[in-house]
Scaffold this active site. Structure first.
Site, PDB file in Angstrom:
ATOM      1  N   SER A   8      33.343  37.297  51.033  1.00 55.72           N
ATOM      2  CA  SER A   8      32.338  36.291  50.678  1.00 55.72           C
ATOM      3  C   SER A   8      30.984  36.588  51.324  1.00 55.72           C
ATOM      4  O   SER A   8      30.921  37.112  52.433  1.00 55.72           O
ATOM      5  CB  SER A   8      32.791  34.900  51.111  1.00 55.72           C
ATOM      6  OG  SER A   8      33.913  34.483  50.388  1.00 55.72           O
TER       7      SER A   8
ATOM      8  N   ALA B 270      41.027  35.258  61.331  1.00 56.88           N
ATOM      9  CA  ALA B 270      39.954  34.283  61.535  1.00 56.88           C
ATOM     10  C   ALA B 270      38.641  35.046  61.548  1.00 56.88           C
ATOM     11  O   ALA B 270      37.943  35.094  62.553  1.00 56.88           O
ATOM     12  CB  ALA B 270      40.162  33.516  62.837  1.00 56.88           C
TER      13      ALA B 270
ATOM     14  N   CYS C 163      37.316  28.556  52.825  1.00 57.52           N
ATOM     15  CA  CYS C 163      37.369  29.294  54.088  1.00 57.52           C
ATOM     16  C   CYS C 163      37.644  28.350  55.258  1.00 57.52           C
ATOM     17  O   CYS C 163      36.837  27.456  55.547  1.00 57.52           O
ATOM     18  CB  CYS C 163      36.079  30.056  54.341  1.00 57.52           C
ATOM     19  SG  CYS C 163      36.233  31.151  55.767  1.00 57.52           S
TER      20      CYS C 163
ATOM     21  N   ASN D 180      43.755  30.748  49.286  1.00 60.67           N
ATOM     22  CA  ASN D 180      43.290  31.334  50.530  1.00 60.67           C
ATOM     23  C   ASN D 180      44.385  31.163  51.575  1.00 60.67           C
ATOM     24  O   ASN D 180      45.462  30.656  51.296  1.00 60.67           O
ATOM     25  CB  ASN D 180      41.997  30.636  50.975  1.00 60.67           C
ATOM     26  CG  ASN D 180      41.127  31.519  51.853  1.00 60.67           C
ATOM     27  OD1 ASN D 180      41.612  32.380  52.583  1.00 60.67           O
ATOM     28  ND2 ASN D 180      39.827  31.301  51.805  1.00 60.67           N
TER      29      ASN D 180
ATOM     30  N   GLY E 233      49.823  36.977  54.296  1.00 58.98           N
ATOM     31  CA  GLY E 233      50.911  37.930  54.248  1.00 58.98           C
ATOM     32  C   GLY E 233      52.135  37.392  53.535  1.00 58.98           C
ATOM     33  O   GLY E 233      52.096  36.330  52.905  1.00 58.98           O
TER      34      GLY E 233
ATOM     35  N   GLY F 235      48.243  35.701  47.907  1.00 57.95           N
ATOM     36  CA  GLY F 235      49.106  35.284  49.011  1.00 57.95           C
ATOM     37  C   GLY F 235      50.374  36.118  49.049  1.00 57.95           C
ATOM     38  O   GLY F 235      51.253  35.942  48.219  1.00 57.95           O
TER      39      GLY F 235
END
Length: 313
Positions: A41, A65, A127, A209, A234, A262
Site C-alpha cells: 500500500s 507489523a 491495515c 488482510n 500464513g 490468507g
C-alpha cells in the site's frame, strides 16, 4: 484465463499488497509468474514503517507489523508511469493499493494513481498495524460509515479523473480485515452492494488482510515483534479467509468479484479459494518465507494448474 473487475488475467495468482513497493520491485515481479502486479500500500506521505523486527515466522503461521512502509505519493506520482509500462510490457496489469488516514487522503491518492494509467485500485480499509502517538489507528472496514464515505469519495475521484488515454474511470475494490461477527460482515456487504450499480462503485473485495492484534513471545517472554501486537497470517489464516470468501459470495451481488487472501502457499490453496467463490488469489507470507523470492509464484501457479483439468490449458 479469468477476469478481475473486467481486467483480463492469464491465471488467478497475484502477489498481495506489502510485497512490492518500488520500481525495482516491479521489475522483479514483471519477470515472475504473477498474473498481475500489486504495488503498495501507498500513503500520502512517505513512511519508514514500524521500528525493529516487524516479521516473525512460526511453524504454521507468521506475524507481521510492517506499518505501511512506502516512499509516499510524490515518489509514486513520478514512478508509476514507468511501473505501468514495465508491467504492461510483461503482459501483466498493474494494481495499486491505497491507504489513507482520512477520507480526503484517499481522494488525493486515487486521483494521482488513476492518472498514471494503472489498471485497478485496491483501497486498503484493513491495515491493523498502524500506530500514531502510541495509539492504534482504527481499522476502517469495521466502521460502515467510514467505509461508505471512502467508497463514495474514491468513486467520485475516479469519475473526475478517468484513466490516462481513456474516457473510462479506473475500477476499484476494497481490501478488508476478517470479521468474526457475521452481522457486521453482512452490514459491510450491504454498504458495498448498495454502491455496486453506481458508475464508479466497488468492483471487487479482497478478503482478507491479517487477523489483527496477535501476540507471540519468545523463550525469554519477550514479544517476537517490536510493537508486540501484530497481524496473523500464513497457513493458520486460510480457514478464516476461506470462510470470509464463502460468506461474501453469498452476500454480495455477482457484479462484485472477490479476491481470496490468507494462507496461500501452493496450488491447492488457490483452488480452494476459487471453489469458495473467489476469482483470484493473492499471496504474501509464502513470498516472505522464501526470502522474498518471486519464483514462489511460479511454484504456486504450477501447483494450481495440476489441480485443474489439463484440457483447459
Amino acid at each position: 484465463m479469468t477476469t478481475l473487475a473486467g481486467v483480463p488475467l492469464e491465471h488467478p495468482v497475484m502477489n498481495a499488497a506489502g510485497t512490492c513497493k518500488t520500481s525495482e520491485d516491479v521489475d522483479s515481479f514483471a519477470r515472475s509468474a504473477v498474473a498481475a502486479i500489486v504495488v503498495g500500500s501507498i500513503t500520502l506521505h512517505a513512511r519508514p514503517g514500524n521500528p525493529g523486527n516487524v516479521y516473525w515466522a512460526g511453524q504454521n503461521y507468521s506475524l507481521n507489523a510492517l506499518g505501511l512502509p512506502n516512499r509516499g505519493l510524490e515518489y509514486y506520482r513520478e514512478q508509476l508511469p514507468r511501473m505501468v509500462a514495465t508491467a504492461h510490457a510483461a503482459g501483466k496489469p498493474l494494481i495499486v493499493s491505497l491507504a489513507g488516514f482520512d477520507v480526503a487522503e484517499y481522494r488525493q491518492l486515487a486521483e494521482v494513481v488513476a492518472a498514471a494509467g494503472v489498471d485497478l485500485l485496491e483501497v486498503n480499509l484493513a491495515c491493523p498495524n498502524v500506530w500514531d502517538g502510541g495509539a492504534q489507528k482504527r481499522i476502517a472496514c469495521f466502521d460502515p460509515g467510514q467505509t461508505a464515505a471512502v467508497c463514495d469519495t474514491v468513486g467520485a475521484a475516479l469519475l473526475d479523473r478517468p484513466a490516462a488515454g481513456s474516457g473510462a474511470a479506473v475500477a476499484y475494490g476494497v481490501k478488508i480485515s476478517p470479521f468474526s461477527d457475521p452481522v457486521a460482515l453482512a452490514e459491510l456487504a450491504g454498504v458495498l452492494g448498495e454502491r455496486a450499480g453506481q458508475p464508479a462503485g466497488p468492483r471487487f473485495v479482497t478478503a482478507v488482510n491479517t487477523f489483527p492484534n496477535a501476540y507471540v513471545s519468545d523463550a525469554d517472554h519477550r514479544p517476537v515483534v517490536e510493537v508486540e501486537l501484530a497481524g496473523l497470517s500464513g497457513p493458520a489464516l486460510k480457514p478464516v479467509g476461506l470462510g470470509q470468501v464463502r460468506q461474501l459470495r453469498r452476500l454480495l451481488p455477482e457484479t462484485i468479484d472477490i479476491v481470496g487472501v490468507g494462507g496461500v502457499s501452493d496450488g491447492r490453496d488457490v483452488a480452494e479459494y476459487l471453489r469458495a467463490g473467489a476469482v483470484a488469489a493473492q499471496a504474501a507470507t509464502a513470498f516472505w518465507n522464501r526470502g522474498e523470492d518471486p519464483s514462489v509464484f511460479g511454484t504456486i501457479v504450477s501447483g494450481w494448474i495440476d489441480q485443474e483439468d489439463p484440457a483447459a490449458f
